[in-house]
Design a protein around this motif. Structure first.
Motif, PDB file in Angstrom:
ATOM      1  N   ASP A 167      76.384 -46.626  52.824  1.00  0.00           N
ATOM      2  CA  ASP A 167      75.063 -47.052  53.269  1.00  0.00           C
ATOM      3  C   ASP A 167      74.024 -46.142  52.614  1.00  0.00           C
ATOM      4  OD1 ASP A 167      72.694 -47.579  54.605  1.00  0.00           O
ATOM      5  OD2 ASP A 167      73.606 -47.609  56.600  1.00  0.00           O
ATOM      6  N   GLU A 168      73.266 -46.694  51.678  1.00  0.00           N
ATOM      7  CA  GLU A 168      72.269 -45.931  50.932  1.00  0.00           C
ATOM      8  C   GLU A 168      70.846 -46.275  51.372  1.00  0.00           C
ATOM      9  OE1 GLU A 168      74.702 -45.166  46.734  1.00  0.00           O
ATOM     10  OE2 GLU A 168      72.931 -46.467  46.725  1.00  0.00           O
ATOM     11  N   ALA A 169      70.650 -46.450  52.669  1.00  0.00           N
ATOM     12  CA  ALA A 169      69.332 -46.839  53.176  1.00  0.00           C
ATOM     13  C   ALA A 169      68.246 -45.838  52.809  1.00  0.00           C
ATOM     14  CB  ALA A 169      69.389 -47.021  54.694  1.00  0.00           C
ATOM     15  N   PHE A 170      68.616 -44.552  52.657  1.00  0.00           N
ATOM     16  CA  PHE A 170      67.631 -43.509  52.362  1.00  0.00           C
ATOM     17  C   PHE A 170      67.791 -42.968  50.933  1.00  0.00           C
ATOM     18  CE2 PHE A 170      68.003 -43.478  56.993  1.00  0.00           C
ATOM     19  CZ  PHE A 170      66.670 -43.536  57.363  1.00  0.00           C
ATOM     20  N   MET A 171      68.330 -43.768  50.030  1.00  0.00           N
ATOM     21  CA  MET A 171      68.624 -43.314  48.674  1.00  0.00           C
ATOM     22  C   MET A 171      67.456 -43.455  47.709  1.00  0.00           C
ATOM     23  SD  MET A 171      70.784 -41.925  46.666  1.00  0.00           S
ATOM     24  CE  MET A 171      72.394 -41.990  47.458  1.00  0.00           C
ATOM     25  N   ASP A 172      66.448 -44.279  48.024  1.00  0.00           N
ATOM     26  CA  ASP A 172      65.430 -44.628  47.029  1.00  0.00           C
ATOM     27  C   ASP A 172      64.647 -43.435  46.496  1.00  0.00           C
ATOM     28  OD1 ASP A 172      64.870 -47.950  47.302  1.00  0.00           O
ATOM     29  OD2 ASP A 172      65.928 -46.951  48.925  1.00  0.00           O
ATOM     30  N   ALA A 173      64.553 -42.363  47.272  1.00  0.00           N
ATOM     31  CA  ALA A 173      63.834 -41.186  46.791  1.00  0.00           C
ATOM     32  C   ALA A 173      64.634 -40.417  45.748  1.00  0.00           C
ATOM     33  CB  ALA A 173      63.485 -40.265  47.961  1.00  0.00           C
ATOM     34  N   THR A 174      65.948 -40.640  45.684  1.00  0.00           N
ATOM     35  CA  THR A 174      66.829 -39.969  44.717  1.00  0.00           C
ATOM     36  C   THR A 174      67.753 -41.010  44.075  1.00  0.00           C
ATOM     37  OG1 THR A 174      68.345 -39.448  46.540  1.00  0.00           O
ATOM     38  CG2 THR A 174      66.790 -37.731  45.866  1.00  0.00           C
ATOM     39  N   PRO A 175      67.210 -41.977  43.345  1.00  0.00           N
ATOM     40  CA  PRO A 175      68.020 -43.091  42.832  1.00  0.00           C
ATOM     41  C   PRO A 175      69.126 -42.666  41.884  1.00  0.00           C
ATOM     42  CG  PRO A 175      65.844 -43.057  41.792  1.00  0.00           C
ATOM     43  CD  PRO A 175      65.801 -42.065  42.920  1.00  0.00           C
ATOM     44  N   GLN A 176      69.001 -41.479  41.306  1.00  0.00           N
ATOM     45  CA  GLN A 176      70.031 -41.016  40.378  1.00  0.00           C
ATOM     46  C   GLN A 176      71.366 -40.772  41.076  1.00  0.00           C
ATOM     47  OE1 GLN A 176      67.302 -39.354  41.268  1.00  0.00           O
ATOM     48  NE2 GLN A 176      67.892 -37.314  41.980  1.00  0.00           N
ATOM     49  N   ASP A 177      71.357 -40.652  42.399  1.00  0.00           N
ATOM     50  CA  ASP A 177      72.585 -40.388  43.149  1.00  0.00           C
ATOM     51  C   ASP A 177      73.252 -41.656  43.665  1.00  0.00           C
ATOM     52  OD1 ASP A 177      72.207 -37.640  42.835  1.00  0.00           O
ATOM     53  OD2 ASP A 177      70.980 -37.504  44.645  1.00  0.00           O
ATOM     54  N   SER A 178      72.685 -42.811  43.372  1.00  0.00           N
ATOM     55  CA  SER A 178      73.207 -44.071  43.905  1.00  0.00           C
ATOM     56  C   SER A 178      74.515 -44.478  43.230  1.00  0.00           C
ATOM     57  CB  SER A 178      72.178 -45.182  43.716  1.00  0.00           C
ATOM     58  OG  SER A 178      72.708 -46.433  44.087  1.00  0.00           O
ATOM     59  N   LEU A 179      75.343 -45.190  43.992  1.00  0.00           N
ATOM     60  CA  LEU A 179      76.573 -45.769  43.451  1.00  0.00           C
ATOM     61  C   LEU A 179      76.405 -47.254  43.121  1.00  0.00           C
ATOM     62  CD1 LEU A 179      79.570 -44.316  45.518  1.00  0.00           C
ATOM     63  CD2 LEU A 179      78.801 -43.682  43.229  1.00  0.00           C
ATOM     64  N   CYS A 180      75.204 -47.763  43.156  1.00  0.00           N
ATOM     65  CA  CYS A 180      74.999 -49.185  42.899  1.00  0.00           C
ATOM     66  C   CYS A 180      75.550 -49.616  41.547  1.00  0.00           C
ATOM     67  CB  CYS A 180      73.512 -49.531  42.989  1.00  0.00           C
ATOM     68  SG  CYS A 180      72.920 -49.804  44.669  1.00  0.00           S
ATOM     69  N   SER A 181      75.429 -48.762  40.547  1.00  0.00           N
ATOM     70  CA  SER A 181      75.894 -49.135  39.209  1.00  0.00           C
ATOM     71  C   SER A 181      77.410 -49.268  39.135  1.00  0.00           C
ATOM     72  CB  SER A 181      75.424 -48.101  38.186  1.00  0.00           C
ATOM     73  OG  SER A 181      75.990 -46.828  38.458  1.00  0.00           O
ATOM     74  N   GLU A 182      78.119 -48.711  40.119  1.00  0.00           N
ATOM     75  CA  GLU A 182      79.578 -48.762  40.153  1.00  0.00           C
ATOM     76  C   GLU A 182      80.097 -49.853  41.080  1.00  0.00           C
ATOM     77  OE1 GLU A 182      81.243 -46.930  38.114  1.00  0.00           O
ATOM     78  OE2 GLU A 182      79.512 -45.724  37.479  1.00  0.00           O
ATOM     79  N   ALA A 183      79.199 -50.615  41.684  1.00  0.00           N
ATOM     80  CA  ALA A 183      79.615 -51.539  42.734  1.00  0.00           C
ATOM     81  C   ALA A 183      80.275 -52.808  42.217  1.00  0.00           C
ATOM     82  CB  ALA A 183      78.421 -51.894  43.622  1.00  0.00           C
ATOM     83  N   HIS A 184      80.513 -52.894  40.895  1.00  0.00           N
ATOM     84  CA  HIS A 184      81.332 -53.984  40.379  1.00  0.00           C
ATOM     85  C   HIS A 184      82.807 -53.752  40.692  1.00  0.00           C
ATOM     86  CE1 HIS A 184      81.256 -50.788  37.371  1.00  0.00           C
ATOM     87  NE2 HIS A 184      82.460 -51.189  37.022  1.00  0.00           N
ATOM     88  N   ARG A 185      83.144 -52.509  41.081  1.00  0.00           N
ATOM     89  CA  ARG A 185      84.535 -52.169  41.370  1.00  0.00           C
ATOM     90  C   ARG A 185      84.964 -52.825  42.683  1.00  0.00           C
ATOM     91  NH1 ARG A 185      85.505 -45.969  39.450  1.00  0.00           N
ATOM     92  NH2 ARG A 185      83.806 -45.810  37.934  1.00  0.00           N
ATOM     93  N   GLU A 186      86.114 -53.447  42.671  1.00  0.00           N
ATOM     94  CA  GLU A 186      86.619 -54.100  43.872  1.00  0.00           C
ATOM     95  C   GLU A 186      86.841 -53.063  44.978  1.00  0.00           C
ATOM     96  OE1 GLU A 186      90.346 -56.997  45.228  1.00  0.00           O
ATOM     97  OE2 GLU A 186      89.950 -56.581  43.102  1.00  0.00           O
ATOM     98  N   GLY A 187      86.314 -53.354  46.159  1.00  0.00           N
ATOM     99  CA  GLY A 187      86.492 -52.445  47.287  1.00  0.00           C
ATOM    100  C   GLY A 187      85.394 -51.419  47.445  1.00  0.00           C
ATOM    101  N   LEU A 188      84.376 -51.440  46.574  1.00  0.00           N
ATOM    102  CA  LEU A 188      83.227 -50.548  46.728  1.00  0.00           C
ATOM    103  C   LEU A 188      82.022 -51.393  47.134  1.00  0.00           C
ATOM    104  CD1 LEU A 188      81.838 -47.801  46.531  1.00  0.00           C
ATOM    105  CD2 LEU A 188      81.479 -48.228  44.089  1.00  0.00           C
ATOM    106  N   ILE A 189      81.462 -51.082  48.284  1.00  0.00           N
ATOM    107  CA  ILE A 189      80.353 -51.863  48.844  1.00  0.00           C
ATOM    108  C   ILE A 189      79.202 -50.906  49.127  1.00  0.00           C
ATOM    109  CG2 ILE A 189      79.637 -53.367  50.732  1.00  0.00           C
ATOM    110  CD1 ILE A 189      82.710 -53.895  51.150  1.00  0.00           C
ATOM    111  N   VAL A 190      78.043 -51.187  48.550  1.00  0.00           N
ATOM    112  CA  VAL A 190      76.867 -50.333  48.717  1.00  0.00           C
ATOM    113  C   VAL A 190      75.776 -51.142  49.412  1.00  0.00           C
ATOM    114  CG1 VAL A 190      75.143 -48.878  47.580  1.00  0.00           C
ATOM    115  CG2 VAL A 190      77.462 -49.051  46.624  1.00  0.00           C
TER     116      VAL A 190
END
Length: 332
Positions: free
Chosen positions: A163-186
């Motif tokens: 849950d990255e609800a508070f991630m927008d201030a530090t977008p470099q730490d997000s896992l969104c770019s990896e969420a194509h992986r099966e079993g990873l949900i952001v």
């Protein structure tokens, strides 16, 4: 229904102070809100359309290959547990309590533990749910540790939900770019960073098959047409986003300094709030409420979350209110 921040009208009735006289610090929603424009009448008059360009703009903003818009990340939190058979689920604690509540309500076996315990032995679980940065505990996680945890779970058909609800201030730490992986949900929320909580909007980043299963459960028109219209503009406004990140971190730092000046060193925090843990947190919560200042009280552990003031004058009001309390006596 679980307790949340933002219950200003209830506090006004309890303490006999008019709603407009309060300083509401009870939520983690940014008071530096994106300036939403007037929505054209035509947007109100048509059903929402999935091919309106919102997904492309959102994918560019989040850096995610695939996204599903949802009515706030809360909608996904409530529905995701219904997409799995009975599972062993580890949920970060303390943390956003709707996660554990949703998994238990769907019949799963849930353990609420510290993030270090969950990451140390993912083999105990089919699903691990983390909040990054955590609310209210403020924990942050190394990217490699999260991906290693995901790999261990996915090898057995498990999920890592972040849950990255508070991630927008530090977008470099997000896992969104990896969420194509099966079993990873952001999970992402538009309410916190953009100050658009009333829009009830968010996104889920995951592999296409899972997003399709979630979409089928949620049904059509998860976001209203006016919400989609506003989000397309807000997610594309890079200049405002850069200004907001600077403002948030600056105000959060100044809030932490005020608390420290009164002997209340923040236990943790992020760009959206500061968290103070103490056995007598409730006494401070009540004393501030009597002065028209609303904080978010947690019972386990006893603690207060301070959201950001809207401006320097509001920060001074908090400073003066804390100064008027006999904190040494209250915290003995």
């Amino acid at each position: 229904m679980l307790e949340h921040g933002g219950r200003l009208l209830g506090a006004a009735r309890t303490y006999g102070i008019a709603p407009e006289a309060w300083l509401d610090l009870s939520t983690g929603i940014s008071p530096f809100a994106w300036p939403a424009p007037v929505v054209p009448a035509s947007v109100w008059q048509r059903l929402p359309e999935d091919d309106d360009g919102l997904i492309d703009i959102a994918c560019a903003y989040y850096g995610a290959p695939h996204l599903l818009p949802v009515a706030g990340s809360q909608a996904a939190i409530q529905m995701l547990p219904n997409l799995r058979p009975a599972s062993r689920v580890g949920v970060i604690a303390p943390g956003y309590n709707e996660h554990a509540h949703a998994w238990r309500r769907a019949g799963h076996v849930v353990e609420s533990l510290s993030a270090s315990s969950l990451l140390a032995d993912p083999s105990r679980y089919d699903v691990i749910v983390l909040v990054h940065p955590n609310n209210p505990g403020g924990e942050r996680f190394e990217r490699d540790a999260l991906l290693a945890c995901h790999a261990a779970l996915a090898a057995r058909g498990g999920w890592l939900v972040v849950d990255e609800a508070f991630m927008d201030a530090t977008p470099q730490d997000s896992l969104c770019s990896e969420a194509h992986r099966e079993g990873l949900i952001v999970l992402r929320s538009c309410g916190k960073f953009f100050g658009l909580a009333g829009a009830r909007a968010g996104f889920v980043a995951a592999d296409p098959a899972l997003l399709e299963a979630l979409r089928e459960r949620l049904g059509p028109w998860t976001l209203s047409g006016p919400t989609r219209h506003v989000l397309k503009l807000a997610l594309a406004d890079r200049a405002w986003q850069a200004t907001a990140r600077t403002w948030l971190q600056g105000m959060s730092d100044r809030l932490a300094a005020v608390l420290l000046r009164h002997g209340m060193a923040a236990t943790a925090g992020c760009a959206f709030f500061q968290w103070w843990q103490h056995a007598h947190a409730e006494a401070v919560h009540v004393a501030l409420a009597k002065q028209g200042i609303l904080t978010r009280l947690f019972d386990t552990p006893a603690s207060l979350r301070f959201g950001l003031p809207t401006e320097e004058a509001a920060l001074r009001r908090l400073d003066e209110a804390l100064g008027a309390l006999d904190l040494k006596e209250m915290l003995r």
